[in-house]
Write a protein that holds these residues in place. Structure first.
Motif, PDB file in Angstrom:
ATOM      1  N   THR A 189       0.855  -1.190   0.000  1.00  0.00           N
ATOM      2  CA  THR A 189       0.000   0.000   0.000  1.00  0.00           C
ATOM      3  C   THR A 189       0.886   1.232   0.000  1.00  0.00           C
ATOM      4  O   THR A 189       2.029   1.196   0.482  1.00  0.00           O
ATOM      5  CB  THR A 189      -0.923   0.024   1.224  1.00  0.00           C
ATOM      6  N   ALA A 190       0.364   2.317  -0.541  1.00  0.00           N
ATOM      7  CA  ALA A 190       1.147   3.546  -0.603  1.00  0.00           C
ATOM      8  C   ALA A 190       0.210   4.739  -0.634  1.00  0.00           C
ATOM      9  O   ALA A 190      -0.926   4.662  -1.136  1.00  0.00           O
ATOM     10  CB  ALA A 190       2.056   3.551  -1.819  1.00  0.00           C
ATOM     11  N   ARG A 191       0.712   5.858  -0.114  1.00  0.00           N
ATOM     12  CA  ARG A 191      -0.072   7.094  -0.146  1.00  0.00           C
ATOM     13  C   ARG A 191      -0.012   7.742  -1.527  1.00  0.00           C
ATOM     14  O   ARG A 191      -0.988   8.286  -2.018  1.00  0.00           O
ATOM     15  CB  ARG A 191       0.447   8.051   0.922  1.00  0.00           C
ATOM     16  N   THR A 192       1.153   7.702  -2.150  1.00  0.00           N
ATOM     17  CA  THR A 192       1.344   8.317  -3.470  1.00  0.00           C
ATOM     18  C   THR A 192       2.088   7.347  -4.378  1.00  0.00           C
ATOM     19  O   THR A 192       2.646   6.338  -3.932  1.00  0.00           O
ATOM     20  CB  THR A 192       2.159   9.618  -3.366  1.00  0.00           C
ATOM     21  N   GLU A 208       5.589   6.466   0.884  1.00  0.00           N
ATOM     22  CA  GLU A 208       4.881   6.492   2.164  1.00  0.00           C
ATOM     23  C   GLU A 208       3.851   5.359   2.247  1.00  0.00           C
ATOM     24  O   GLU A 208       2.646   5.573   2.084  1.00  0.00           O
ATOM     25  CB  GLU A 208       4.187   7.842   2.380  1.00  0.00           C
ATOM     26  N   GLY A 209       4.321   4.158   2.505  1.00  0.00           N
ATOM     27  CA  GLY A 209       3.398   3.036   2.581  1.00  0.00           C
ATOM     28  C   GLY A 209       3.955   1.869   3.359  1.00  0.00           C
ATOM     29  O   GLY A 209       4.996   1.945   4.014  1.00  0.00           O
ATOM     30  N   PHE A 210       3.225   0.740   3.269  1.00  0.00           N
ATOM     31  CA  PHE A 210       3.579  -0.496   3.956  1.00  0.00           C
ATOM     32  C   PHE A 210       3.619  -1.641   2.928  1.00  0.00           C
ATOM     33  O   PHE A 210       2.919  -1.602   1.908  1.00  0.00           O
ATOM     34  CB  PHE A 210       2.565  -0.837   5.046  1.00  0.00           C
ATOM     35  N   ARG A 211       4.437  -2.642   3.256  1.00  0.00           N
ATOM     36  CA  ARG A 211       4.537  -3.841   2.422  1.00  0.00           C
ATOM     37  C   ARG A 211       4.523  -5.067   3.323  1.00  0.00           C
ATOM     38  O   ARG A 211       5.286  -5.142   4.293  1.00  0.00           O
ATOM     39  CB  ARG A 211       5.810  -3.827   1.585  1.00  0.00           C
ATOM     40  N   ARG A 226       7.752  -0.848   6.722  1.00  0.00           N
ATOM     41  CA  ARG A 226       7.253   0.489   6.387  1.00  0.00           C
ATOM     42  C   ARG A 226       8.334   1.209   5.591  1.00  0.00           C
ATOM     43  O   ARG A 226       9.524   1.131   5.941  1.00  0.00           O
ATOM     44  CB  ARG A 226       6.935   1.267   7.657  1.00  0.00           C
ATOM     45  N   TYR A 227       7.948   1.876   4.554  1.00  0.00           N
ATOM     46  CA  TYR A 227       8.951   2.499   3.682  1.00  0.00           C
ATOM     47  C   TYR A 227       8.557   3.935   3.378  1.00  0.00           C
ATOM     48  O   TYR A 227       7.373   4.315   3.429  1.00  0.00           O
ATOM     49  CB  TYR A 227       9.107   1.704   2.380  1.00  0.00           C
ATOM     50  N   GLN A 228       9.556   4.695   3.020  1.00  0.00           N
ATOM     51  CA  GLN A 228       9.351   6.052   2.546  1.00  0.00           C
ATOM     52  C   GLN A 228       9.264   6.094   1.019  1.00  0.00           C
ATOM     53  O   GLN A 228       8.510   6.885   0.457  1.00  0.00           O
ATOM     54  CB  GLN A 228      10.491   6.964   3.020  1.00  0.00           C
TER      55      GLN A 228
END
Length: 365
Positions: A189-192, A208-211, A226-228
């Motif tokens: 998932t990601a914000r952008t 800005e999301g999670f994997r 969590r990643y940037q």
């Protein structure tokens, strides 16, 4: 134009147009199925379905038009025999030679259009279709991504969901990506996000999301991070091989290409208009039938001749590519004998019974 020529030309044109409409409707179903198959296999972006359908129709016209021309002439001339109009015309001195002018008024433009489709429009449609697909795979909008809809990845290896998308399709918001292989699944998932292209490879650049990664079946081997910023490589779409394929080359380029594949493709483009002319001439003697006799047997015979000739054209092209036939021979071994036979049958039409009539008159004396 004499009234007889206008009448015959109108009859020929109307029947040919009706036959072409029916053939086009039937052929569109097969072409549409091919386009849907390419979309399902990831070869063609879903947004290009209608454009690809139109371009493929242009490519198939050199195969459809000769059959439509022959069937239309068979139906028109067969109706003239069925309604006893041809015997009246023959009694007034209108034989096959006199029918040649109204016949050629229809056949010449159709054969010229077939030649244009085979030598120019078809290769252009192939090349333009390939370039559209390549460009479409670089554009998220053409690749089928839409805001608020789940879209399957090329090859059926996962699903992408986009919550928001910019007007030009370059920037994404609220992205969900589900991928899987034989043993593990991957949920991201990601914000952008946005699409980036590196050569032939495509990436979703997410921010800005999670994997979450884990097993498809039983097990607790899950990992979450969590990643940037994260780059996800999209599966390769199956593309039609272009490169130096002669099918995508122009006819002028094929003339200077010494390869066997290029020569075979050149002869395959020259053959359809000549075969269409042969089938048009052959339709006149094939349509001859006595009154009150079924005419559909002759139509079936003409259709069989078309199928056999087209199959030999396809086989001859393959033989040229494989080197089983000498390149100078090309497809002339098929086209020229068929043209000669059709012309002989056309000008011989109506003269078969003359010797028998003379022998019968001599015996009566």
């Amino acid at each position: 134009m004499p009234k007889l020529d206008r009448y015959l030309f109108r009859e020929f044109a109307q029947s040919t147009f009706a036959a072409l409409v029916v053939l086009m409707i039937v052929s569109l179903g097969g072409v549409f199925a091919d386009v849907l198959g390419d979309i399902a296999r990831g070869r063609v972006p879903a947004g290009l379905m209608l454009s690809q359908l139109g371009l493929m129709v242009l490519n198939y016209l050199p195969l459809i038009l000769p059959l439509g021309l022959m069937l239309g002439l068979l139906l028109a001339i067969g109706r003239l025999y069925r309604d006893s109009e041809m015997p009246v015309l023959v009694a007034t001195g209108v034989g096959p030679a006199r029918l040649l002018r109204p016949l050629m008024m229809l056949v010449v433009p159709v054969v010229a259009f077939i030649a244009a489709c085979s030598l120019w429009l078809g290769p252009w449609a192939n090349d333009y279709s390939q370039r559209m697909v390549a460009e479409g795979n670089r554009n998220l909008l053409l690749a089928g991504l839409e805001a608020g809809r789940f879209v399957e990845l090329p090859g059926g290896s996962g699903v992408v969901y986009v919550g928001a998308m910019s007007g030009e399709g370059s920037a994404l918001g609220r992205v969900f990506v589900y991928r899987q292989d034989e043993e593990r699944m991957d949920v991201t998932t990601a914000r952008t996000g946005f699409l980036s292209v590196d050569g032939a490879e495509r990436y979703l650049d997410l921010g800005e999301g999670f994997r979450v990664e884990g097993p498809l079946a039983e097990g607790l081997d899950y990992r979450m991070m969590r990643y940037q910023r994260n780059e996800l490589r999209l599966p390769d779409a199956e593309t039609r091989a272009a490169g130096d394929n002669p099918e995508y080359a122009s006819t002028l380029a094929l003339l200077s290409d010494p390869r066997a594949e290029a020569r075979a493709q050149l002869h395959a483009r020259i053959a359809p208009p000549l075969l269409a002319l042969a089938f048009a001439l052959l339709a006149v003697p094939l349509a001859r039938s006595p009154p009150r006799q079924a005419r559909y047997g002759r139509i079936a015979l003409g259709f069989l001749a078309y199928v056999v000739a087209m199959n030999f054209m396809s086989l001859g092209t393959r033989w040229l590519e494989d080197g089983k036939l000498p390149l100078p021979l090309g497809l002339w071994w098929l086209v020229l004998p068929l043209l000669a036979f059709s012309a002989w049958m056309y000008f011989r039409d109506g003269q078969v019974g003359a010797p028998r009539l003379r022998r019968g008159a001599e015996k009566a004396r």
